[in-house]
Design a protein around this motif. Structure first.
Motif, PDB file in Angstrom:
ATOM      1  N   ASP A 355      10.121   8.420  13.088  1.00  0.00           N
ATOM      2  CA  ASP A 355      11.111   7.519  12.514  1.00  0.00           C
ATOM      3  C   ASP A 355      11.173   7.607  10.991  1.00  0.00           C
ATOM      4  N   GLN A 356      10.606   8.668  10.421  1.00  0.00           N
ATOM      5  CA  GLN A 356      10.579   8.785   8.976  1.00  0.00           C
ATOM      6  C   GLN A 356      11.960   9.133   8.425  1.00  0.00           C
ATOM      7  N   ALA A 357      12.266   8.621   7.242  1.00  0.00           N
ATOM      8  CA  ALA A 357      13.569   8.859   6.608  1.00  0.00           C
ATOM      9  C   ALA A 357      13.815  10.354   6.454  1.00  0.00           C
ATOM     10  N   VAL A 367       7.080  17.454  10.432  1.00  0.00           N
ATOM     11  CA  VAL A 367       6.749  16.084  10.823  1.00  0.00           C
ATOM     12  C   VAL A 367       5.401  15.777  10.193  1.00  0.00           C
ATOM     13  N   ARG A 368       5.394  14.848   9.268  1.00  0.00           N
ATOM     14  CA  ARG A 368       4.191  14.605   8.477  1.00  0.00           C
ATOM     15  C   ARG A 368       3.119  13.866   9.280  1.00  0.00           C
ATOM     16  N   GLN A 373      -4.706  13.146   6.648  1.00  0.00           N
ATOM     17  CA  GLN A 373      -5.646  14.247   6.861  1.00  0.00           C
ATOM     18  C   GLN A 373      -4.999  15.622   6.715  1.00  0.00           C
ATOM     19  N   GLY A 374      -3.680  15.654   6.529  1.00  0.00           N
ATOM     20  CA  GLY A 374      -3.019  16.933   6.266  1.00  0.00           C
ATOM     21  C   GLY A 374      -2.668  17.745   7.493  1.00  0.00           C
ATOM     22  N   ASN A 375      -2.634  17.110   8.664  1.00  0.00           N
ATOM     23  CA  ASN A 375      -2.311  17.850   9.892  1.00  0.00           C
ATOM     24  C   ASN A 375      -0.812  17.756  10.196  1.00  0.00           C
TER      25      ASN A 375
END
Length: 596
Positions: A355-357, A367-368, A373-375
């Protein structure tokens, strides 16, 4: 209902074992108010068990034993007695009944109401003092969490329950409620606009076919209380036999289920037979069963013919199911989205939501990982799959922090589907989780479920088991850890543990279509337990399972590889996915107790 029959066979054996612990001496069983399934126990006329010098409270004691012993298994929220506790309403009978009820005081919430045999039946609830009121009046229930209050006369009471994530109101009304009592009941409902069950002694009677009709008093209650209060969906009464039921439409055109429950004409005055109403808000059903715990507790080989024939009643007015859409009849506000900060802590290894902008599903989109943790994941479609193979959706599980998901339209070859993968240097690729872990995902299968999607993957760690030195499983070419769905829609969790050459595999029941499911794999560093909607599945192996035998290759959402190749994509929706580097309890899962 077969589960009940199987349990009874086991329970009958255990209850006659001398070494078995007494339910009376055990601690009160737990009740889960967030479970979408719960039971309401109904106990009708017990008057012939409290009848002067022929009184015998043993059947009722055994019923109470059963309810306490089974409270956790059946998630029993409450017991309601429908009146005519005693035969003559004498102080002797009432006191003996009150002493019997002490078995459940403080252990199981309950209500009792006066029937015509418990008080002067020629008067309404303004009758004043009585032996019944002194024993079963408001003072008895003041310390019960469910007790909301009583009418000024003391003969009518209200009880609020928290069950299945909702609040429910039970009104226990006198045999002859007065206009003052009706005004009190109306004021209680006005203050608590929640699903309501009306219990009273005299409301409806039935013919020999089980068809119920309102009695004279019942018609008064219908006209003055029930008809115009849409929150009332179920009424329960005793007094008359045979049992019966009908469905009436209230002023809003909605159903009110009218049920008669009374077995005093049966062997041993009904033997404190109970009816369990199993509410299942996940399936929008109420399943009803009727049985006698006193006879159930007997050694089957020693039951008399009358005991054997009365142990369970199976007519269509004693054992039946009702379709009931609770959300449609009683809409509730859905929870708002929760920010990532509320579901991420220092143990979170990875957390993805959709649901990220500006979130994109184009090939190469990111997709962050919101755990910090950078995955991060990268979108990739398989072979020549079209853009429609992966799209954003507002569909979501009611308990999901994010009100969004990904819609996958994958299938069997030629390589149809889409996957999201971590980068080559992501920390998650080589994480071993030797101390334990929890993997969670929200999943929904389409309805109708079209096509052959056998063995489609939900998520996995890429890599051949053989490359990790593991050779105990089906093939050295399968990945070391994957969550899949079989052709029968059984959930399969396949693991090659880091310590030892073990390949424990868990299997669930068939997952339903068209309904969101929360899936969780919990590993405590010793073995893995899979949960569906907060419930532990049956087929969890006892094989050791310490860590995940990762080989440094990407973590993948949307498919499971074989020999490092992806031949089939997921078909359905996937919502939030979270991986935690420790074993979580069900109460700590992402839904926070919401599973509908």
């Amino acid at each position: 209902m077969e589960r009940r029959n199987l349990f009874r066979a086991a329970a009958a054996a255990s209850l006659v074992t001398a070494a078995a612990p007494s339910a009376a001496s055990a601690a009160p069983a737990a009740f889960d108010q967030d479970d979408p399934r719960f039971a309401l126990a109904v106990l009708p006329d017990t008057q012939y068990l409290f009848d002067a010098d022929s009184s015998d409270p043993a059947p009722l004691k055994e019923t109470f034993n059963y309810l306490l012993q089974q409270r956790a298994d059946d998630n029993i929220a409450f017991l309601t007695h429908l009146g005519d506790v005693t035969e003559h309403g004498t102080e002797q009978e009432i006191v003996l009944a009150g002493q019997t009820f002490t078995k459940i005081d403080g252990k199981l919430p309950y209500s009792v109401l006066a029937g015509n045999h418990d008080i002067n039946g020629s008067l309404d609830d303004q009758r004043g003092p009585s032996a019944y009121l002194s024993v079963f009046g408001p003072s008895r229930f003041e310390r019960s969490r469910s007790f909301l209050g009583a009418s000024p006369d003391g003969y009518n009471s209200a009880h609020l329950l928290s069950a299945a994530g909702r609040t429910w109101l039970i009104l226990a009304l006198d045999w002859r409620i007065s206009d003052k009592g009706l005004a009190w009941a109306s004021s209680i409902m006005a203050a608590h606009r929640v699903p309501t069950i009306v219990t009273t002694h005299d409301l409806a009677f039935a013919d020999d076919s089980g068809k119920a009709s309102l009695s004279g008093n019942g018609q008064r209650l219908w006209d003055k209380l029930i008809k115009d209060n849409d929150q009332i969906f179920l009424t329960l009464n005793g007094h008359y036999w045979p049992p019966g039921r009908t469905t009436l439409q209230n002023a809003e055109g909605n159903d009110v289920h009218v049920h008669i429950t009374n077995y005093q004409d049966r062997y041993y005055g009904g033997a404190a037979m109970i009816r369990l109403y199993h509410f299942d808000l996940g399936r929008n059903r109420i399943d009803v069963e009727t049985f006698a715990p006193w006879f159930l507790a007997r050694d089957p080989a020693k039951r008399t013919p009358l005991e054997a024939e009365t142990i369970e009643l199976t007519s269509d007015v004693d054992r039946f199911s009702l379709e009931f859409d609770f959300d449609a009849r009683f809409p509730v506000a859905k929870p708002a989205p929760r920010p990532a900060a509320q579901v991420v802590d220092r143990h979170t290894a990875a957390y993805w939501r959709f649901d990220q902008a500006g979130q994109s599903t184009a090939d190469g989109a990111t997709v962050r990982d919101l755990s910090g943790q950078g995955n991060h994941l990268t979108v990739r479609r398989l072979a020549n799959s079209t853009p429609e193979t992966l799209t954003l959706s507002t569909e979501h599980h009611v308990g999901a922090p994010a009100h969004a998901s990904l819609r996958f339209d994958g299938g069997k070859g030629p390589d149809r589907g889409a996957i999201l993968q971590t980068a080559a240097n992501a920390p998650l690729n080589s994480a071993k989780f030797l101390g334990g872990y929890t993997i969670e995902a929200f999943v929904k299968l389409p309805e109708p479920f079209i096509g052959d999607h056998a063995w489609m993957g939900i998520l996995s760690w890429e890599g051949r088991a053989g490359d990790a030195g593991k050779h105990s499983g089906w093939s050295d070419l399968e990945p070391t850890c994957s969550l899949n769905i079989s052709g029968e829609r059984f959930l399969q969790y396949v693991l090659y543990s880091e310590v030892g050459d073990h390949n424990p595999t868990s299997w669930s029941h068939a997952l339903p279509t068209g309904v969101w499911q929360h899936l969780a794999v919990v590993n405590d560093g010793k073995r893995s337990i899979v949960h569906v909607n907060g419930s532990k599945i049956a087929r969890n192996p006892t094989q050791p399972a310490q860590g995940i035998a990762t080989v440094g290759r990407p973590f993948t959402i949307g498919a499971t590889s074989f020999d490092l190749k992806y031949g089939q994509g997921f078909y359905g929706w996937i919502g939030d996915v979270r991986i935690t580097a420790r074993a979580l309890r069900p109460a700590q899962f992402l839904p926070g107790g919401r599973y509908r």
